[in-house]
Design an enzyme around this catalytic site. Sequence first.
Site, PDB file in Angstrom:
ATOM      1  N   HIS A  90       0.764  -1.167   0.165  1.00 60.43           N
ATOM      2  CA  HIS A  90      -0.110  -0.062  -0.262  1.00 60.43           C
ATOM      3  C   HIS A  90       0.912   1.238   0.134  1.00 60.43           C
ATOM      4  CE1 HIS A  90      -2.850  -2.769   2.368  1.00 60.43           C
ATOM      5  NE2 HIS A  90      -2.797  -3.280   1.031  1.00 60.43           N
TER       6      HIS A  90
HETATM    7  C1  LIG Z   1       0.311  -7.381  -5.026  1.00 59.87           C
HETATM    8  C2  LIG Z   1      -0.695  -6.169  -4.621  1.00 59.87           C
HETATM    9  C3  LIG Z   1      -1.635  -6.450  -3.501  1.00 59.87           C
HETATM   10  C4  LIG Z   1      -2.469  -5.516  -3.316  1.00 59.87           C
HETATM   11  N1  LIG Z   1      -3.783  -5.684  -2.529  1.00 59.87           N
HETATM   12  C5  LIG Z   1      -4.762  -4.949  -1.986  1.00 59.87           C
HETATM   13  C6  LIG Z   1      -5.982  -5.326  -1.830  1.00 59.87           C
HETATM   14  O1  LIG Z   1      -6.110  -6.334  -1.646  1.00 59.87           O
HETATM   15  N2  LIG Z   1      -6.727  -4.151  -1.556  1.00 59.87           N
HETATM   16  C7  LIG Z   1      -6.422  -3.043  -1.958  1.00 59.87           C
HETATM   17  O2  LIG Z   1      -7.413  -2.175  -1.428  1.00 59.87           O
HETATM   18  N3  LIG Z   1      -5.314  -2.569  -2.330  1.00 59.87           N
HETATM   19  C8  LIG Z   1      -4.360  -3.586  -2.636  1.00 59.87           C
HETATM   20  N4  LIG Z   1      -3.289  -3.233  -3.316  1.00 59.87           N
HETATM   21  C9  LIG Z   1      -3.054  -1.886  -3.484  1.00 59.87           C
HETATM   22  C10 LIG Z   1      -3.803  -1.149  -4.770  1.00 59.87           C
HETATM   23  O3  LIG Z   1      -3.859  -2.057  -5.947  1.00 59.87           O
HETATM   24  C11 LIG Z   1      -3.186   0.212  -4.981  1.00 59.87           C
HETATM   25  O4  LIG Z   1      -3.033   0.989  -4.194  1.00 59.87           O
HETATM   26  C12 LIG Z   1      -3.783   0.738  -6.343  1.00 59.87           C
HETATM   27  O5  LIG Z   1      -4.018  -0.052  -7.462  1.00 59.87           O
HETATM   28  C13 LIG Z   1      -2.904   2.119  -6.735  1.00 59.87           C
HETATM   29  O6  LIG Z   1      -3.810   2.755  -7.663  1.00 59.87           O
HETATM   30  P1  LIG Z   1      -2.972   4.017  -8.396  1.00 59.87           P
HETATM   31  O7  LIG Z   1      -4.179   4.378  -9.451  1.00 59.87           O
HETATM   32  O8  LIG Z   1      -2.289   4.774  -7.354  1.00 59.87           O
HETATM   33  O9  LIG Z   1      -1.806   3.217  -9.270  1.00 59.87           O
HETATM   34  P2  LIG Z   1      -1.894   2.014 -10.098  1.00 59.87           P
HETATM   35  O10 LIG Z   1      -2.987   1.015 -10.194  1.00 59.87           O
HETATM   36  O11 LIG Z   1      -0.300   1.229  -9.895  1.00 59.87           O
HETATM   37  O12 LIG Z   1      -1.620   2.827 -11.528  1.00 59.87           O
HETATM   38  C14 LIG Z   1      -0.537   3.172 -12.034  1.00 59.87           C
HETATM   39  C15 LIG Z   1      -0.589   3.016 -13.489  1.00 59.87           C
HETATM   40  O13 LIG Z   1       0.196   4.002 -14.287  1.00 59.87           O
HETATM   41  C16 LIG Z   1       1.077   3.497 -15.229  1.00 59.87           C
HETATM   42  N5  LIG Z   1       2.283   4.059 -15.414  1.00 59.87           N
HETATM   43  C17 LIG Z   1       3.192   4.349 -14.265  1.00 59.87           C
HETATM   44  N6  LIG Z   1       4.069   5.046 -14.742  1.00 59.87           N
HETATM   45  C18 LIG Z   1       3.975   5.394 -16.048  1.00 59.87           C
HETATM   46  C19 LIG Z   1       4.628   5.956 -17.074  1.00 59.87           C
HETATM   47  N7  LIG Z   1       5.744   6.466 -16.959  1.00 59.87           N
HETATM   48  N8  LIG Z   1       4.197   6.146 -18.250  1.00 59.87           N
HETATM   49  C20 LIG Z   1       2.845   5.610 -18.534  1.00 59.87           C
HETATM   50  N9  LIG Z   1       2.189   4.940 -17.647  1.00 59.87           N
HETATM   51  C21 LIG Z   1       2.850   4.716 -16.519  1.00 59.87           C
HETATM   52  C22 LIG Z   1       1.165   2.021 -14.482  1.00 59.87           C
HETATM   53  O14 LIG Z   1       1.615   0.863 -15.505  1.00 59.87           O
HETATM   54  C23 LIG Z   1      -0.241   1.748 -14.043  1.00 59.87           C
HETATM   55  O15 LIG Z   1      -0.954   1.062 -14.889  1.00 59.87           O
HETATM   56  C24 LIG Z   1      -2.337  -4.266  -3.816  1.00 59.87           C
HETATM   57  C25 LIG Z   1      -1.361  -3.988  -4.583  1.00 59.87           C
HETATM   58  C26 LIG Z   1      -0.314  -5.124  -5.026  1.00 59.87           C
HETATM   59  C27 LIG Z   1       0.552  -4.862  -5.828  1.00 59.87           C
END
Ligand SMILES: Cc1cc2nc3c(=O)[nH]c(=O)nc-3n(C[C@H](O)[C@H](O)[C@H](O)COP(=O)(O)OP(=O)(O)OC[C@H]3O[C@@H](n4cnc5c(N)ncnc54)[C@H](O)[C@@H]3O)c2cc1C
Length: 512
Positions: A450
């Site tokens: 997280h």
């Molecule tokens: C193994 C694992 C288990 C988890 N379990 C849970 C759970 O059970 N419940 C829960 O609530 N949360 C869980 N989480 C956490 C949750 O998934 C994340 O907190 C959430 O998805 C974050 O969302 P975000 O939009 O901030 O980032 P992300 O969903 O990571 O999205 C970022 C996106 O930006 C893209 N990106 C990054 N850099 C670039 C770039 N330079 N150019 C173009 N694209 C780029 C990436 O490829 C990605 O698609 C878990 C995470 C993981 C990895």
Amino acid sequence: MTRHFDVLVVGAGSAGSAIASRLSEDATCRVGLIEAGHMPADPDIADPLKWTQIQGRDYDWAYRTTPQPFTANRVHEWPRGKVVGGSSCLHAMAYVRGHPDDFVPWEKAGGARWSYEGLLPYFKRSEAFAAFPAASRGNTGPLDVILPEEAVSPIARAYMAAGNALGAPKISDHNTSPLNGTTPNSLNIRDGRRLSVADAYLTPEVLARRNLTLLNGYEIERIEFNGTRAAGVLAVVDRIAERVSADRVVLCAGAISSPLILMRSGIGDPEALRSAGIHCHIESREVGANLQDHLLALGNVYRSKKPVPPSRLQHSESLMYLHSKDVTRAYGSPDIVLGCVVAPSAAEGLEAPAYGSAYTILCGVTHPTSRGRILPGGPTRSDTPIIDPHYLETEYDRLTFRTALKIAREVGHHSALAEWRDVEIQPGPAAHTDAALDDFIARAASTHHHPCGTCRMGGDDNAVVDPSLRVKGLENVFVVDASIIPQIPSGPINAAVVAIAESWAASAPSLA
Ligand SMILES: Cc1cc2nc3c(=O)[nH]c(=O)nc-3n(C[C@H](O)[C@H](O)[C@H](O)COP(=O)(O)OP(=O)(O)OC[C@H]3O[C@@H](n4cnc5c(N)ncnc54)[C@H](O)[C@@H]3O)c2cc1C
């Protein structure tokens, strides 16, 4: 010819999928959605039981931390999704809004909009508790949430019974307050398959909108500016650089990549940028700072007297939020969490018995006070970032973790689990002194996945984004993802990230 959009959303993960979907409901708004990864092609992503196995595949950014002095100098693996759906394609599917009190620091940072009450309409807008409707839940949103009933493992049931016998309240689920007590996890699963945020929001109908363009396979190097206005971004696709221009840029690249993109673009702490060979365009000292994450000890492992029936859900079936000083307390944000995994779950280097012969009780701290930092390793996207979470650096974190482990063992040794428990394997019967428990925690603590807080939202001068999530010092750049979280909530953060995205999308038309 350079492509141009009214709004360019960078990152099609949890936040970016929701924002692109909502903004493109207005047919007059030309939305570009840029994603470094591709559409999910691996069928294992959809299988809830395979979530631990899919880490490290080619759609994982596979970050690594620096060696952590308080976790036995271990380097921690940080999986992150590089795929349409982002980390919601890798996550464990637990859906937890958080305790209402978790959002008090958010409200202090950014006003009533970021309180639990302020976010509640946006949690509900995203949710579809279709089979379990209630006024306190969202019932018609895109993101299905199930409350598993008969599928819950008998071991998880015995673990919850042990918690109740010790005084922990029974609760209906994690998303109607109070959060404290025993319940199976609420899950983002539809028809037995993982429901990523992209599955929920970027449906074929949404992707077919003429005003929404998904550019996948485009990795952003940096934002380009005319003074304090972003002109667009420099992306790399198939090793070729391409400029994409936009009136507004919304970074949804996640808690690791959003601050890195800002820093590669010259927004950050001048000294840190200079060390990485980057010219400072706008000084903003906390970009990449305030890094927070939950740790879980993997784990308090027990050999089972009889074969452990395979999980019918996603192995980790029940998070139990508690007050360590009084586990019977039903109110107030919890300070520890336990979890039941119906499989052996041990950190690297620790003995793990064969699958089917053991189960695990996890434990951790809900509100760690250690704060880390992310820094660029150099000026380009190919330079490995420096990720230093400062795990367990504060005494509060270490002492609370020790207490959490003691309570996990009380649950694990309770007579309610007698039908299953043979012997404790980790930390093992010899580990009873505080020093032995601390040593075990240092070797067993692993990320709960997280990371957040690296582009902190706030009204103060040092915050990276203001309460409208606009990057301070820039006119038309926003960060809307896990980075903006000022203080980590009690539980997994995906629900909060989607609510942040829904809230921002609703306000976007009014932001010039
Ligand atoms: C193994 C694992 C288990 C988890 N379990 C849970 C759970 O059970 N419940 C829960 O609530 N949360 C869980 N989480 C956490 C949750 O998934 C994340 O907190 C959430 O998805 C974050 O969302 P975000 O939009 O901030 O980032 P992300 O969903 O990571 O999205 C970022 C996106 O930006 C893209 N990106 C990054 N850099 C670039 C770039 N330079 N150019 C173009 N694209 C780029 C990436 O490829 C990605 O698609 C878990 C995470 C993981 C990895």
